[in-house]
Design an enzyme around this catalytic site. Structure first.
Site, PDB file in Angstrom:
ATOM      1  CB  SER A  29      -0.937  -0.005   1.194  1.00 54.84           C
ATOM      2  OG  SER A  29      -0.213  -0.187   2.375  1.00 54.84           O
ATOM      3  CG  ASP A  85      -3.957   4.383   7.975  1.00 55.53           C
ATOM      4  OD1 ASP A  85      -2.740   4.312   8.231  1.00 55.53           O
ATOM      5  OD2 ASP A  85      -4.435   3.970   6.908  1.00 55.53           O
ATOM      6  CG  HIS A 139      -1.028   3.725   4.886  1.00 49.83           C
ATOM      7  ND1 HIS A 139      -2.155   3.051   5.272  1.00 49.83           N
ATOM      8  CD2 HIS A 139      -0.400   2.945   3.993  1.00 49.83           C
ATOM      9  CE1 HIS A 139      -2.203   1.902   4.626  1.00 49.83           C
ATOM     10  NE2 HIS A 139      -1.150   1.811   3.849  1.00 49.83           N
TER      11      HIS A 139
END
Ligand SMILES: *[C@@H]1O[C@H](CO)[C@@H](O)[C@H](O)[C@H]1NC(C)=O
Ligand SMILES: *[C@@H]1O[C@H](CO)[C@@H](O)[C@H](O)[C@H]1NC(C)=O
Ligand SMILES: *[C@@H]1O[C@H](CO)[C@@H](O)[C@H](O)[C@H]1NC(C)=O
Ligand SMILES: *[C@@H]1O[C@H](CO)[C@@H](O)[C@H](O)[C@H]1NC(C)=O
Ligand SMILES: *[C@@H]1O[C@H](CO)[C@@H](O)[C@H](O)[C@H]1NC(C)=O
Ligand SMILES: *[C@@H]1O[C@H](CO)[C@@H](O)[C@H](O)[C@H]1NC(C)=O
Length: 336
Positions: free
Chosen positions: A35, A305, A308
């Protein structure tokens, strides 16, 4: 690590879609990883879309396999490991879903899509494509630690991870890649999710920034990866391999938060999370779920979060990749 960060990505991208940019030699970005790559691609395209690389938003392959990929394609998947399922299962590791999304799998998807990407393009199909490989490794380490391996046992897999990334880069070069950005691993032990799930009672397990040391596995991986990039660069002189860093800028942010505009008392606190200090992270109350709020000033926060970073942090990293000092050579030095 399975988390949805689509909202975050869209948040970064949306206001900048459709804005034109100056010409660079790159006409597309093709990326692989977890991600973090998703976000890096987003940030690079976003920063660039106004003025720098002049590239449009790069659509994720898995979201729509029939999308218009002429400006590039993002094969990166949230939670993707560098090591494949067969290997991880062979090592008796707990594998978190999504499975079969490892780097090897992403490369197979790329190879499947290549004929359509290269349709009518002749031999030099990827001559003006910027490939982005990584970040990778975070989910592998997450898998090792979730499988109750000690930090020393986890560290022993680092050379295999680096081999996998290196084989991936060679595979891209064999397909004609001329520009490959290889990103290093983030300081995994500084992420609130890791600090929360793998908390230790022994103070010696933490470094001076309050991050888990984890037997220095991220530093070790980045060291081996840098060595490997040098070897590959010598072996393939007609491809430019750009080594890009997440580790060093993030440590700099932790070292001198106020210098970079961050609030020094919240560097390890999740901005969009729940549970309160020290990390404000609760895996059952993740950002994006109803009632989970962002902190008052996200632009002064480092951690978004729990997995990230914030847009403010990514913007600084993207800037360092484009102009230096966090990429060698800086991407813009080869873009014109
Ligand atoms: C795909 O996008 C490019 C711009 O990135 C555009 O020039 C082209 O016409 C689009 N192709 C289709 C089939 O929509
Ligand atoms: C899976 O990973 C192992 C170890 O990195 C490697 O030897 C093997 O070739 C990989 N398999 C596939 C299908 O890519
Ligand atoms: C995985 O577990 C099986 C069954 O317990 C065992 O036989 C095997 O040696 C283990 N493999 C590794 C690499 O630890
Ligand atoms: C994952 O990939 C392996 C190797 O291709 C395959 O045998 C397995 O069925 C796949 N698993 C899932 C759930 O798709
Ligand atoms: C790891 O250890 C914890 C605590 O001993 C246990 O609850 C958990 O089931 C173990 N997980 C695995 C994958 O072995
Ligand atoms: C930093 O964050 C803390 C905790 O949220 C807050 O009390 C403090 O006012 C902030 N400092 C600055 C300079 O904004």
């Amino acid at each position: 690590m399975r988390t949805s960060h689509t909202a975050f990505l869209v948040l970064i991208i949306l206001p900048y879609l459709g804005t034109g940019g100056a010409q660079s030699k790159f006409t597309s970005i093709i990326s692989f990883g977890d991600s973090y790559t998703d976000t890096a691609t987003a940030v690079l395209c976003w920063t660039s879309s106004r003025m720098l690389l002049g590239l449009p938003f790069v659509p994720p392959y898995l979201a729509d396999r029939k999308a218009n990929f002429s400006g590039g394609v993002d094969f990166a998947v949230v939670g993707a490991p560098a090591l494949n399922l067969t290997y991880l299962q062979g090592q008796n590791m707990t594998v978190n879903p999504p499975i079969n999304s490892s780097l090897d799998d992403q490369l197979v998807w790329f190879e499947k899509l290549k004929p359509s990407l290269c349709k009518g393009q002749g031999a030099n199909c990827f001559g003006s494509t910027l490939f982005v490989m990584g970040a990778l490794g975070t989910n592998d380490h997450f898998s090792f630690l979730s499988s109750n391996r000690t930090v020393e046992q986890a560290r022993a897999y680092v050379p295999t991870i680096v081999d996998s990334i290196s084989r991936g880069v060679e595979r891209l070069i064999q397909h004609g890649a001329k520009y490959v950005v290889v990103a290093d691993m983030v300081p995994f032990g500084c992420l609130p999710i890791v600090l929360t799930l793998f908390a230790s009672k022994d103070k010696a397990d933490y470094d001076r920034y309050g991050c888990l040391k984890l037997a220095k596995a991220p530093q070790y991986q980045n060291y081996l990866l840098r060595q490997r990039i040098k070897v590959l660069q010598n072996k393939y002189p007609s491809t430019m391999i750009i080594s890009a860093e997440y580790y060093r800028p993030i440590i700099s942010f932790l070292h001198m938060p106020t210098h970079f505009g961050f609030n020094s008392s919240t560097t390890l606190l999740t901005c969009c999370g729940a549970g309160g200090p020290p990390y404000n992270f609760d895996s059952s109350t993740f950002c994006g779920l109803p009632g989970v709020m962002a902190c008052a000033r996200p632009s002064e926060a480092l951690q978004w979060d729990g997995v990230h970073l914030t847009e403010a942090a990514y913007r600084l990293i993207a800037d360092g990749w484009l102009h230096g000092p966090y990429a060698d050579p800086p991407i813009l030095h080869v873009a014109h």
